[in-house]
Design a protein around this motif. Structure first.
Motif, PDB file in Angstrom:
ATOM      1  N   GLY A  55       0.788  -1.231   0.000  1.00 42.13           N
ATOM      2  CA  GLY A  55       0.000   0.000   0.000  1.00 42.13           C
ATOM      3  C   GLY A  55       0.816   1.274   0.000  1.00 42.13           C
ATOM      4  O   GLY A  55       1.963   1.315   0.456  1.00 42.13           O
ATOM      5  N   GLY A  56       0.183   2.317  -0.510  1.00 37.34           N
ATOM      6  CA  GLY A  56       0.763   3.652  -0.491  1.00 37.34           C
ATOM      7  C   GLY A  56      -0.204   4.588   0.209  1.00 37.34           C
ATOM      8  O   GLY A  56      -0.774   4.249   1.245  1.00 37.34           O
ATOM      9  N   ALA A  57      -0.420   5.754  -0.376  1.00 36.79           N
ATOM     10  CA  ALA A  57      -1.318   6.740   0.217  1.00 36.79           C
ATOM     11  C   ALA A  57      -2.752   6.211   0.234  1.00 36.79           C
ATOM     12  O   ALA A  57      -3.187   5.522  -0.685  1.00 36.79           O
ATOM     13  CB  ALA A  57      -1.250   8.047  -0.568  1.00 36.79           C
ATOM     14  N   THR A  58      -3.488   6.535   1.302  1.00 34.37           N
ATOM     15  CA  THR A  58      -4.882   6.148   1.427  1.00 34.37           C
ATOM     16  C   THR A  58      -5.766   7.366   1.228  1.00 34.37           C
ATOM     17  O   THR A  58      -5.514   8.430   1.792  1.00 34.37           O
ATOM     18  CB  THR A  58      -5.158   5.528   2.811  1.00 34.37           C
ATOM     19  N   MET A  59      -6.810   7.203   0.393  1.00 39.99           N
ATOM     20  CA  MET A  59      -7.725   8.293   0.119  1.00 39.99           C
ATOM     21  C   MET A  59      -8.683   8.472   1.300  1.00 39.99           C
ATOM     22  O   MET A  59      -8.812   7.608   2.155  1.00 39.99           O
ATOM     23  CB  MET A  59      -8.542   8.003  -1.145  1.00 39.99           C
ATOM     24  N   THR A  60      -9.367   9.610   1.338  1.00 40.07           N
ATOM     25  CA  THR A  60     -10.331   9.878   2.401  1.00 40.07           C
ATOM     26  C   THR A  60     -11.509   8.911   2.351  1.00 40.07           C
ATOM     27  O   THR A  60     -12.179   8.694   3.356  1.00 40.07           O
ATOM     28  CB  THR A  60     -10.867  11.324   2.299  1.00 40.07           C
ATOM     29  N   ASN A  61     -11.767   8.309   1.179  1.00 40.44           N
ATOM     30  CA  ASN A  61     -12.873   7.352   1.053  1.00 40.44           C
ATOM     31  C   ASN A  61     -12.446   5.923   1.401  1.00 40.44           C
ATOM     32  O   ASN A  61     -13.213   4.988   1.206  1.00 40.44           O
ATOM     33  CB  ASN A  61     -13.453   7.391  -0.362  1.00 40.44           C
ATOM     34  N   GLY A  62     -11.210   5.754   1.887  1.00 37.09           N
ATOM     35  CA  GLY A  62     -10.739   4.441   2.294  1.00 37.09           C
ATOM     36  C   GLY A  62      -9.997   3.677   1.216  1.00 37.09           C
ATOM     37  O   GLY A  62      -9.347   2.666   1.501  1.00 37.09           O
ATOM     38  N   ARG A  63     -10.091   4.128  -0.028  1.00 38.24           N
ATOM     39  CA  ARG A  63      -9.354   3.466  -1.102  1.00 38.24           C
ATOM     40  C   ARG A  63      -7.861   3.791  -0.982  1.00 38.24           C
ATOM     41  O   ARG A  63      -7.493   4.865  -0.523  1.00 38.24           O
ATOM     42  CB  ARG A  63      -9.876   3.907  -2.459  1.00 38.24           C
ATOM     43  N   ALA A  64      -7.047   2.852  -1.408  1.00 39.45           N
ATOM     44  CA  ALA A  64      -5.601   3.033  -1.241  1.00 39.45           C
ATOM     45  C   ALA A  64      -4.878   2.867  -2.563  1.00 39.45           C
ATOM     46  O   ALA A  64      -5.273   2.067  -3.410  1.00 39.45           O
ATOM     47  CB  ALA A  64      -5.061   2.031  -0.217  1.00 39.45           C
ATOM     48  N   MET A  65      -3.818   3.628  -2.718  1.00 45.47           N
ATOM     49  CA  MET A  65      -2.943   3.452  -3.866  1.00 45.47           C
ATOM     50  C   MET A  65      -1.905   2.376  -3.549  1.00 45.47           C
ATOM     51  O   MET A  65      -1.675   2.040  -2.388  1.00 45.47           O
ATOM     52  CB  MET A  65      -2.253   4.779  -4.215  1.00 45.47           C
ATOM     53  N   VAL A  66      -1.300   1.843  -4.580  1.00 40.79           N
ATOM     54  CA  VAL A  66      -0.182   0.912  -4.443  1.00 40.79           C
ATOM     55  C   VAL A  66       1.100   1.701  -4.669  1.00 40.79           C
ATOM     56  O   VAL A  66       1.204   2.445  -5.646  1.00 40.79           O
ATOM     57  CB  VAL A  66      -0.312  -0.247  -5.458  1.00 40.79           C
ATOM     58  N   LYS A  67       2.055   1.556  -3.752  1.00 44.00           N
ATOM     59  CA  LYS A  67       3.254   2.393  -3.848  1.00 44.00           C
ATOM     60  C   LYS A  67       4.148   2.015  -5.020  1.00 44.00           C
ATOM     61  O   LYS A  67       4.844   2.847  -5.572  1.00 44.00           O
ATOM     62  CB  LYS A  67       4.044   2.365  -2.539  1.00 44.00           C
ATOM     63  N   ASN A  68       4.127   0.746  -5.433  1.00 46.77           N
ATOM     64  CA  ASN A  68       4.941   0.318  -6.573  1.00 46.77           C
ATOM     65  C   ASN A  68       4.105  -0.641  -7.425  1.00 46.77           C
ATOM     66  O   ASN A  68       4.228  -1.864  -7.298  1.00 46.77           O
ATOM     67  CB  ASN A  68       6.233  -0.357  -6.099  1.00 46.77           C
ATOM     68  N   PRO A  69       3.249  -0.103  -8.306  1.00 46.14           N
ATOM     69  CA  PRO A  69       2.363  -0.964  -9.100  1.00 46.14           C
ATOM     70  C   PRO A  69       3.115  -1.990  -9.946  1.00 46.14           C
ATOM     71  O   PRO A  69       2.674  -3.134 -10.081  1.00 46.14           O
ATOM     72  CB  PRO A  69       1.605   0.031  -9.985  1.00 46.14           C
ATOM     73  N   HIS A  70       4.247  -1.590 -10.520  1.00 41.40           N
ATOM     74  CA  HIS A  70       4.992  -2.525 -11.379  1.00 41.40           C
ATOM     75  C   HIS A  70       5.507  -3.710 -10.577  1.00 41.40           C
ATOM     76  O   HIS A  70       5.450  -4.857 -11.032  1.00 41.40           O
ATOM     77  CB  HIS A  70       6.137  -1.798 -12.060  1.00 41.40           C
TER      78      HIS A  70
END
Length: 351
Positions: A55-70
């Motif tokens: 995981g990376g940054a988490t949005m206010t709606n609870g969804r999260a980014m992936v820090k290294n998608p590749h």
């Protein structure tokens, strides 16, 4: 189509299960965990374990980014869970889409009408004492009000651009989201007998619209074709941004489309383009125009679209690069510029 597969959970009653999709990540990278956990529970650990590892940054709606998608995509391929195949891999390549972002004029009237409401909603969202439910409702309201006002402000100018294209194109597709925008486009382009294919039409109405648009263009040189018949042809199909799944045949009569409004997900745009860029299309590559303005919601939308595209495409690509499935055509822009100025096709404007 990149299938994801694994040993089937007992509840599915199958030895193996395959999930096939061209868009496993619609918005942010953490969505891949939901898909993986349905197809093969525990494949990527629990959600908390997945977010700690990837995981990376988490949005206010609870969804999260992936820090290294590749890196995540590589891990899934190496583990045998993800099998990604491009059209090039299976010998079914199509011409690259020609994409242009065009700046259109903007009538601020609709945006001015809701500025007071937008300010109140913005303060509610940013107020630390606002409870979660109120913030959720305010977020949804500010989104549709601002996006609708932006779409309405652009719509007349998008219609003028469409008329310019229709001087050389027989048929075009327009995508928009709000009903008010659909109605403006229908009114402004009425001379081209536009048809609607949105969430508001019945299945029978959608079928009629699809049939009218996909009817091959009449030959103006045919002595049996009357002027009235030529004028009555449906030359414009107006589709909702999120309608049209399964529609086939548009690619046989049209290769040009305009996004009059933007969606929050880049995959929605790609699925719309997929109505024109698919097996059975003509030799001409599809040409897509994104009509944007520096006012309203467009700047924020374009920023988010860039982030989401990196999350999705870097996860799916083998080299970690963004997919190179589009290009630009500066000569086409020059042809349009000459058309606007009334210059002959072969004449260049003196510098």
């Amino acid at each position: 189509m990149p299938p994801v597969y694994g040993e089937a959970p007992p509840s599915l009653g199958a030895t193996y299960v395959i999930g096939a999709t061209a868009t496993p990540v619609y918005n942010y990278g953490s969505e891949i965990w939901n898909i993986a956990d349905i197809l093969s529970p525990g494949e990527l650990g629990t959600r908390d374990e997945f977010l700690r590892e990837w995981g990376g940054a988490t949005m206010t709606n609870g969804r999260a980014m992936v820090k290294n998608p590749h890196a995540l995509g590589s891990y899934m391929r190496e583990s045998g869970f993800l099998l990604a195949r491009t059209r090039e891999d299976v010998g079914r390549e199509l011409p690259k889409t020609i994409k242009h972002t065009i700046d259109v004029d903007f009538d601020p009237t609709a945006l001015d009408d809701v500025k007071g409401d937008l300010a109140k909603l913005a303060k509610l969202i940013l107020n630390g004492s606002t409870d979660r439910q109120e913030r959720f409702q305010a977020s949804g309201e500010i989104d549709w009000k601002m996006r609708q006002a932006t779409g309405v402000g652009k719509a007349p100018f998008v219609a003028e651009f469409a008329k310019l294209l229709l001087e050389s194109e027989q048929k075009i597709v327009l995508w928009a989201w709000h009903r008010e925008v659909h109605e403006i486009l229908m009114r402004e382009l009425r001379e081209f007998h536009p048809m609607l294919y949105t969430g508001s039409e019945s299945p029978a109405q959608k079928t009629r619209a699809e049939a009218a648009f996909t009817t091959p263009p009449l030959d103006p040189n045919d002595p049996h074709v009357t002027e009235e018949q030529l004028r009555a042809q449906c030359r414009v199909l107006i589709m909702s941004l999120r309608s049209g799944s399964g529609v086939d045949g548009l690619q046989k009569v049209a290769s040009v489309g305009i996004f009059a409004e933007l969606d929050w997900s880049p995959q929605v745009h790609e699925q719309g383009i997929g109505r024109l860029r698919r097996d059975g299309m003509g030799d001409a590559p599809p040409v897509i125009y994104y009509a944007v303005t520096s006012e309203g919601s467009d700047p924020a939308l374009m920023q988010v679209l860039g982030i989401k595209r990196r999350q999705s495409e870097q996860l799916m690509s083998k080299d970690g690069q963004l997919f190179n499935n589009s290009t630009t055509d500066p000569n086409r822009a020059r042809r349009l510029a000459r058309q606007v100025l009334g210059l002959p096709a072969e004449q260049e404007q003196a510098s």
